[in-house]
Design a protein around this motif. Structure first.
Motif, PDB file in Angstrom:
ATOM      1  N   ILE A  72      60.778  32.563  60.279  1.00  0.00           N
ATOM      2  CA  ILE A  72      60.661  33.472  59.140  1.00  0.00           C
ATOM      3  C   ILE A  72      61.882  33.309  58.239  1.00  0.00           C
ATOM      4  O   ILE A  72      63.001  33.676  58.623  1.00  0.00           O
ATOM      5  CB  ILE A  72      60.549  34.935  59.609  1.00  0.00           C
ATOM      6  N   GLY A 113      66.715  31.571  54.322  1.00  0.00           N
ATOM      7  CA  GLY A 113      65.700  30.773  53.650  1.00  0.00           C
ATOM      8  C   GLY A 113      66.241  29.564  52.920  1.00  0.00           C
ATOM      9  O   GLY A 113      65.519  28.588  52.699  1.00  0.00           O
ATOM     10  N   GLU A 154      56.144  31.731  58.363  1.00  0.00           N
ATOM     11  CA  GLU A 154      55.495  32.920  57.836  1.00  0.00           C
ATOM     12  C   GLU A 154      56.490  33.875  57.191  1.00  0.00           C
ATOM     13  O   GLU A 154      57.714  33.726  57.352  1.00  0.00           O
ATOM     14  CB  GLU A 154      54.722  33.643  58.942  1.00  0.00           C
ATOM     15  N   THR A 155      55.972  34.861  56.489  1.00  0.00           N
ATOM     16  CA  THR A 155      56.817  35.894  55.892  1.00  0.00           C
ATOM     17  C   THR A 155      57.157  36.939  56.948  1.00  0.00           C
ATOM     18  O   THR A 155      56.574  36.960  58.039  1.00  0.00           O
ATOM     19  CB  THR A 155      56.104  36.579  54.719  1.00  0.00           C
ATOM     20  N   ASP A 213      56.257  39.838  56.990  1.00  0.00           N
ATOM     21  CA  ASP A 213      55.074  40.664  57.226  1.00  0.00           C
ATOM     22  C   ASP A 213      53.946  39.898  57.915  1.00  0.00           C
ATOM     23  O   ASP A 213      52.860  40.453  58.140  1.00  0.00           O
ATOM     24  CB  ASP A 213      54.574  41.247  55.903  1.00  0.00           C
ATOM     25  N   GLU A 245      52.445  36.901  56.892  1.00  0.00           N
ATOM     26  CA  GLU A 245      51.569  36.037  56.103  1.00  0.00           C
ATOM     27  C   GLU A 245      52.028  34.585  56.211  1.00  0.00           C
ATOM     28  O   GLU A 245      53.218  34.287  56.102  1.00  0.00           O
ATOM     29  CB  GLU A 245      51.598  36.472  54.632  1.00  0.00           C
ATOM     30  N   LEU A 255      52.987  30.867  55.412  1.00  0.00           N
ATOM     31  CA  LEU A 255      53.542  30.163  54.263  1.00  0.00           C
ATOM     32  C   LEU A 255      53.088  28.706  54.319  1.00  0.00           C
ATOM     33  O   LEU A 255      53.010  28.139  55.419  1.00  0.00           O
ATOM     34  CB  LEU A 255      55.073  30.227  54.287  1.00  0.00           C
TER      35      LEU A 255
END
Length: 388
Positions: free
Chosen positions: A171, A312, A333-334, A336, A338, A340
């Motif tokens: 993340i 990041g 992923e994010t 939350d 989701e 990527l």
């Protein structure tokens, strides 16, 4: 001896100052022990070795059992050798895992383990290759990761737990002025996990009070997001530890904080400062060898899944390697959850839309310029194309 070693380092002046400081601290420490009429653990080992070597202690033992042998130091090895040499036909039974040798700062020398026969004579080697901790996906990825150092012993690890797809998740976290808030991100991820596990509680909850364990791990204690006050949740029981303290423990899920490049990142650059070579066993030739083992230890604490929170803009080289090794079982992923669009070249970047120099639409890696991967986007309806 310290000053002589200092002359072999690149920055001789800095090394000599460090050597002199260490010597003054050692003198003061030694004097304090004398004044208090006490000895420390190292002295206990050295004194015991002398007693055995001088036959003032007669060993009754024919079988010497040593656990956690990968963490053995030169002084402790000498005590074992003295016991073995004093009594004819005595045997040494040593158990250890060179993949988990992480205490060089305390005097551990991994070569004593990996070169066992050179130190203790002819031996038989048995292998315990079944793990009951992490699932097969994590076990395979971690084994591939640690064995990139050719000096580590070759092993095939089989898990008693079935594989769980995409159980390694990275993340990327962003923040103002390039400083992500890992404490805030950690809390958001814990809340997300608690909600998710509550939604599927019928699949794992065996009684009304049962909770799954989530272990939050960090390289240095300055990253501790809890400050001793652990959060409480309905479906998860949270603990927080450093990578070193987590050795030997396990949880259902782990969250690794700040798996990023940097002085205090992963791998830690300060751990390989040449000054430490003055006072610790000689370094290994493979870059960041012990840091790699330490990350392996942190990675393999989870049975169900591991989350890697990373800067990041500065993801750790280790995350890049895991992405390449784990393949489809590595998910970007994010916070939350989701997915990527993962860059197929560097594995840690995700693809974003931008314009090419010619004005066209392309998908490029957000790690540019470190990663220059691009992919052409199809033209949209109504776009005007030109050919020259």
């Amino acid at each position: 001896m310290l000053l002589e070693r200092a002359n072999s380092l690149h920055d001789k002046k800095r090394a000599r100052v460090f050597a002199q400081a260490i010597w003054k601290i050692t003198e003061a420490y030694t004097q304090k022990l004398k004044d208090d009429k006490r000895i420390d653990f190292d002295a206990m080992i050295a004194n015991a070795t002398s007693l055995v070597e001088e036959a003032r202690y007669k060993s009754p033992y024919s079988l010497i059992l040593v656990d956690e042998f990968q963490d053995i130091s030169d002084s402790r090895a000498n005590l074992i050798k003295a016991l073995k040499n004093q009594k004819p036909f005595s045997k040494i039974f040593a158990v250890g895992d060179d993949w988990q040798s992480i205490y060089r700062f305390a005097g551990s020398d991994i070569s004593i383990f990996t070169q066992f026969e050179a130190n203790f004579g002819a031996s038989w080697q048995g292998r315990l290759e079944t793990t009951y901790r992490c699932n097969q996906v994590i076990a395979d990825a971690a084994a591939g990761f640690i064995q990139r150092n050719p000096a580590q012993l070759r092993k095939a690890v089989r898990s008693a737990r079935p594989a769980i797809a995409r159980s390694i998740r990275a993340i990327p976290i962003t923040g103002e002025r390039g400083k992500p808030d890992f404490s805030q991100a950690c809390m958001r991820l814990l809340e997300r996990l608690d909600r998710f596990l509550g939604g599927i509680a019928s699949q794992w909850r065996t009684n009304s009070g049962a909770k799954l364990k989530v272990m939050v791990l960090w390289r240095y204690n300055l990253l501790d997001p809890f400050a001793g006050d652990l959060p409480q949740f309905e479906n998860i029981e949270v603990s927080g530890l450093s990578f070193h303290r987590a050795k030997g423990l396990e949880a259902d899920y782990t969250i690794l904080l700040d798996v990023s490049e940097g002085e205090y990142g992963v791998p830690s650059r300060i751990e390989d400062d040449e000054l430490l070579n003055l006072v610790m066993p000689q370094p290994e030739t493979f870059e960041y060898a012990e840091e790699r083992r330490l990350f392996y230890v942190a990675l393999t604490r989870a049975s169900r899944g591991v989350f890697l929170l990373m800067n990041g803009r500065q993801p750790s080289r280790y995350v890049r390697e895991l992405g390449a090794i784990a393949g489809v079982n590595f998910r970007l992923e994010t916070i939350d959850g989701e997915a990527l669009p993962q860059c197929p070249t560097c594995h840690v970047g995700h693809l974003i839309e931008r314009k090419s120099r010619s004005g066209g639409r392309i998908m490029g890696c957000n790690q540019y310029p470190e990663c220059s991967h691009t992919a052409q986007l199809p033209e949209r309806s109504g776009d005007v194309t030109r050919t020259r």
